[in-house]
Design a protein around this motif. Structure first.
Motif, PDB file in Angstrom:
ATOM      1  N   TYR A  32       0.839  -1.197   0.000  1.00 27.34           N
ATOM      2  CA  TYR A  32       0.000   0.000   0.000  1.00 27.34           C
ATOM      3  C   TYR A  32       0.878   1.252   0.000  1.00 27.34           C
ATOM      4  O   TYR A  32       1.854   1.336   0.754  1.00 27.34           O
ATOM      5  CB  TYR A  32      -0.919  -0.014   1.224  1.00 27.34           C
ATOM      6  CG  TYR A  32      -1.928   1.097   1.243  1.00 27.34           C
ATOM      7  CD1 TYR A  32      -2.831   1.264   0.194  1.00 27.34           C
ATOM      8  CD2 TYR A  32      -2.009   1.980   2.319  1.00 27.34           C
ATOM      9  CE1 TYR A  32      -3.772   2.284   0.210  1.00 27.34           C
ATOM     10  CE2 TYR A  32      -2.949   2.997   2.356  1.00 27.34           C
ATOM     11  CZ  TYR A  32      -3.828   3.140   1.296  1.00 27.34           C
ATOM     12  OH  TYR A  32      -4.758   4.146   1.313  1.00 27.34           O
ATOM     13  N   TYR A  33       0.527   2.227  -0.804  1.00 29.74           N
ATOM     14  CA  TYR A  33       1.407   3.376  -1.032  1.00 29.74           C
ATOM     15  C   TYR A  33       1.593   4.256   0.202  1.00 29.74           C
ATOM     16  O   TYR A  33       2.565   5.015   0.283  1.00 29.74           O
ATOM     17  CB  TYR A  33       0.895   4.204  -2.212  1.00 29.74           C
ATOM     18  CG  TYR A  33      -0.339   5.036  -1.932  1.00 29.74           C
ATOM     19  CD1 TYR A  33      -0.260   6.403  -1.714  1.00 29.74           C
ATOM     20  CD2 TYR A  33      -1.605   4.448  -1.893  1.00 29.74           C
ATOM     21  CE1 TYR A  33      -1.395   7.165  -1.471  1.00 29.74           C
ATOM     22  CE2 TYR A  33      -2.735   5.185  -1.661  1.00 29.74           C
ATOM     23  CZ  TYR A  33      -2.625   6.553  -1.448  1.00 29.74           C
ATOM     24  OH  TYR A  33      -3.753   7.299  -1.206  1.00 29.74           O
ATOM     25  N   ARG A  34       0.715   4.170   1.181  1.00 32.37           N
ATOM     26  CA  ARG A  34       0.861   4.946   2.407  1.00 32.37           C
ATOM     27  C   ARG A  34       1.157   4.041   3.606  1.00 32.37           C
ATOM     28  O   ARG A  34       1.121   4.491   4.748  1.00 32.37           O
ATOM     29  CB  ARG A  34      -0.417   5.752   2.677  1.00 32.37           C
ATOM     30  CG  ARG A  34      -0.734   6.787   1.624  1.00 32.37           C
ATOM     31  CD  ARG A  34      -2.018   7.563   1.925  1.00 32.37           C
ATOM     32  NE  ARG A  34      -1.899   8.396   3.112  1.00 32.37           N
ATOM     33  CZ  ARG A  34      -2.630   8.258   4.209  1.00 32.37           C
ATOM     34  NH1 ARG A  34      -3.549   7.307   4.285  1.00 32.37           N
ATOM     35  NH2 ARG A  34      -2.467   9.071   5.236  1.00 32.37           N
ATOM     36  N   GLY A  35       1.462   2.790   3.337  1.00 32.05           N
ATOM     37  CA  GLY A  35       1.644   1.827   4.414  1.00 32.05           C
ATOM     38  C   GLY A  35       3.084   1.624   4.836  1.00 32.05           C
ATOM     39  O   GLY A  35       4.016   2.242   4.319  1.00 32.05           O
TER      40      GLY A  35
ATOM     41  N   THR B  59       9.833  10.302  -8.080  1.00 32.21           N
ATOM     42  CA  THR B  59       9.331  10.501  -6.721  1.00 32.21           C
ATOM     43  C   THR B  59       7.984  11.211  -6.697  1.00 32.21           C
ATOM     44  O   THR B  59       7.644  11.970  -7.608  1.00 32.21           O
ATOM     45  CB  THR B  59      10.342  11.298  -5.884  1.00 32.21           C
ATOM     46  OG1 THR B  59      10.577  12.561  -6.509  1.00 32.21           O
ATOM     47  CG2 THR B  59      11.654  10.547  -5.770  1.00 32.21           C
ATOM     48  N   HIS B  60       7.243  10.956  -5.636  1.00 32.19           N
ATOM     49  CA  HIS B  60       5.900  11.508  -5.461  1.00 32.19           C
ATOM     50  C   HIS B  60       5.797  12.164  -4.082  1.00 32.19           C
ATOM     51  O   HIS B  60       6.784  12.219  -3.337  1.00 32.19           O
ATOM     52  CB  HIS B  60       4.859  10.401  -5.608  1.00 32.19           C
ATOM     53  CG  HIS B  60       4.991   9.605  -6.871  1.00 32.19           C
ATOM     54  ND1 HIS B  60       4.713  10.116  -8.116  1.00 32.19           N
ATOM     55  CD2 HIS B  60       5.401   8.311  -7.068  1.00 32.19           C
ATOM     56  CE1 HIS B  60       4.923   9.185  -9.034  1.00 32.19           C
ATOM     57  NE2 HIS B  60       5.339   8.085  -8.427  1.00 32.19           N
ATOM     58  N   SER B  61       4.614  12.622  -3.725  1.00 33.87           N
ATOM     59  CA  SER B  61       4.402  13.261  -2.431  1.00 33.87           C
ATOM     60  C   SER B  61       4.312  12.238  -1.306  1.00 33.87           C
ATOM     61  O   SER B  61       4.304  12.605  -0.134  1.00 33.87           O
ATOM     62  CB  SER B  61       3.118  14.105  -2.466  1.00 33.87           C
ATOM     63  OG  SER B  61       1.993  13.284  -2.750  1.00 33.87           O
ATOM     64  N   TYR B  62       4.245  10.964  -1.642  1.00 36.89           N
ATOM     65  CA  TYR B  62       4.209   9.876  -0.666  1.00 36.89           C
ATOM     66  C   TYR B  62       5.485   9.051  -0.840  1.00 36.89           C
ATOM     67  O   TYR B  62       6.227   9.215  -1.821  1.00 36.89           O
ATOM     68  CB  TYR B  62       2.956   9.015  -0.867  1.00 36.89           C
ATOM     69  CG  TYR B  62       2.752   8.585  -2.304  1.00 36.89           C
ATOM     70  CD1 TYR B  62       3.267   7.378  -2.763  1.00 36.89           C
ATOM     71  CD2 TYR B  62       2.066   9.394  -3.206  1.00 36.89           C
ATOM     72  CE1 TYR B  62       3.111   6.992  -4.077  1.00 36.89           C
ATOM     73  CE2 TYR B  62       1.903   9.015  -4.527  1.00 36.89           C
ATOM     74  CZ  TYR B  62       2.424   7.813  -4.956  1.00 36.89           C
ATOM     75  OH  TYR B  62       2.281   7.439  -6.272  1.00 36.89           O
ATOM     76  N   ASN B  63       5.732   8.138   0.074  1.00 38.76           N
ATOM     77  CA  ASN B  63       7.030   7.470   0.149  1.00 38.76           C
ATOM     78  C   ASN B  63       7.066   6.160  -0.639  1.00 38.76           C
ATOM     79  O   ASN B  63       7.402   5.093  -0.114  1.00 38.76           O
ATOM     80  CB  ASN B  63       7.391   7.205   1.618  1.00 38.76           C
ATOM     81  CG  ASN B  63       8.841   6.786   1.781  1.00 38.76           C
ATOM     82  OD1 ASN B  63       9.695   7.156   0.975  1.00 38.76           O
ATOM     83  ND2 ASN B  63       9.116   6.001   2.818  1.00 38.76           N
TER      84      ASN B  63
ATOM     85  N   GLU C 157      -3.703   2.372  -6.475  1.00 46.75           N
ATOM     86  CA  GLU C 157      -4.879   2.088  -5.653  1.00 46.75           C
ATOM     87  C   GLU C 157      -5.368   3.315  -4.899  1.00 46.75           C
ATOM     88  O   GLU C 157      -6.467   3.310  -4.350  1.00 46.75           O
ATOM     89  CB  GLU C 157      -4.568   0.951  -4.670  1.00 46.75           C
ATOM     90  CG  GLU C 157      -4.116  -0.357  -5.323  1.00 46.75           C
ATOM     91  CD  GLU C 157      -5.224  -1.078  -6.074  1.00 46.75           C
ATOM     92  OE1 GLU C 157      -6.327  -0.513  -6.204  1.00 46.75           O
ATOM     93  OE2 GLU C 157      -4.971  -2.203  -6.539  1.00 46.75           O
ATOM     94  N   GLY C 158      -4.584   4.376  -4.886  1.00 49.94           N
ATOM     95  CA  GLY C 158      -5.003   5.625  -4.253  1.00 49.94           C
ATOM     96  C   GLY C 158      -5.616   6.620  -5.209  1.00 49.94           C
ATOM     97  O   GLY C 158      -5.820   7.782  -4.849  1.00 49.94           O
TER      98      GLY C 158
END
Length: 371
Positions: A128-131, A161-165, A238-239
């Motif tokens: 998961y992109y925020r997990g 790169t993106h705003s999430y990790n 998925e986001g």
């Protein structure tokens, strides 16, 4: 290199994207909210990450999170309408014409690689992109692409790169034309909750390994294309197509000449044993050409269906004004019932079926090298 005549339909499609109502004036990002759209006409709704998951992801409703890319549709439409070259549609071939070259490469595909890489991706608790596993899955994705591409020093691999990790990964086999052809898949996964188990074997480790094996074969052959061939491994799909929207926002803003995008999302679960080519929210000419490749480069019959707005990353390319197509393993009614759950395991994946998608991918890349 063949360019087509002016396409009124493409121009009208881009103008339609530009005509979407303006996003709300009040910017709610400071409140931790995200702006999401569920149709071309939808101006967007602000909601929390939790609301986004509960209202859209968990219900498998197609959507785009446009918070960081609010101007993408306008940029794509403007790029197409102000530049004659971009407003001219490619005259995609009516039939494949490089079968000898493509099939020699296809013969080198290995089903065992598909299974090995799928096992590795599914071993992550989730992607998961925020997990908690976002960064480690991104490292695996980057390192694996680097390893596969290393057979040809001409290939470049970078993280976007993106705003999430959780960066996306892009590998490029340089061509001579200055134009680009893209094959893509997303590597993130999600389960029944944002922190739950999500092996994501079909959705979408299967799509990832499909284009990864195509890259391996072309790298090993030191294939020299006419058009630059790019392999995109997106995060954050998925986001709300986050990774691909960021990438294509950058490409459209910098006027990158992307001729065609073929996205694959799920290639390993097919009760009907078909290759499905979806026909909505895509470029009809490119889609028609890919449909013609299925019986030439695979042993499976063609199926067609519609999947709705924002159903996968090809929608980001379409928003940017690029010709995009979507290939999947099955029609909507018979698609895997296990996706977005702990049950989307390797045991549900048919690797002979994934191999057929890899064959199609190599065939497409060789044909597209000559667009």
């Amino acid at each position: 290199m063949v360019r087509g005549i002016f396409s009124v339909l493409l121009l009208q499609a881009c103008l339609a994207l530009a005509a979407v109502p303006a996003v709300p004036v009040v910017d709610r990002r400071a409140d931790g909210l995200r702006l999401v759209k569920t149709s071309d006409e939808d101006p967007g709704t602000w909601m929390t990450e939790e609301e986004k998951f509960e209202n859209l992801v968990s219900k498998r409703i197609g959507f785009m999170d446009i918070t960081d890319t609010m101007e993408l549709e306008a940029i794509g439409a403007q790029r197409m309408t102000t530049n004659v070259k971009r407003a001219s549609a490619l005259a995609f071939p009516t039939t494949p014409s490089h079968q000898t070259e493509a099939k020699a490469l296809i013969a080198n595909l290995k089903q065992s690689n598909l299974q090995t890489w799928t096992n590795s991706l599914a071993d992550f608790y989730n992607r998961y992109y925020r997990g908690s596993y976002a960064a480690s899955s991104a490292t695996w994705m980057h390192d694996t692409v680097v390893s596969v591409a290393s057979a040809n020093p001409a290939i470049t691999v970078k993280q976007f790169t993106h705003s999430y990790n959780q960066p996306s990964v892009i590998a490029a086999i340089p061509g001579t034309s200055g134009s680009v052809v893209v094959v893509s898949a997303h590597y993130d996964s999600v389960g029944s909750s944002t922190s739950g188990r999500a092996p994501g074997a079909d959705d979408n480790a299967s799509g990832v390994v499909t284009i990864l094996e195509a890259l391996r074969v072309l790298a090993a052959a030191k294939y020299k294309p006419g058009n630059t061939l790019e392999f995109h491994f997106y995060s954050g799909e998925e986001g709300g197509l986050l990774g691909s929207r960021d990438v294509f926002n950058s490409y459209a803003s910098n006027d990158v000449d992307v001729l065609a995008v073929m996205n694959q999302d799920m290639t390993g679960f097919s009760p009907n044993n078909v290759i499905a080519v979806y026909t909505d929210y895509v470029d009809s000419s490119l889609t028609s050409f890919i449909q013609k490749l299925v019986p030439v480069y695979t042993s499976l019959p063609l199926s067609t269906d519609k999947c709705g707005y924002g159903c996968s990353d090809h929608a980001s390319a379409r928003s940017a004004g690029y010709a995009a197509a979507y290939v999947c393993d099955e029609n909507m009614a018979d698609s895997s019932p296990y996706i977005h759950s702990a049950s989307d395991t390797v045991s549900t994946v048919s690797f002979p079926h994934v191999l057929e998608h890899a064959k199609l991918t190599v065939g497409f890349l060789v044909e597209a090298s000559y667009f």
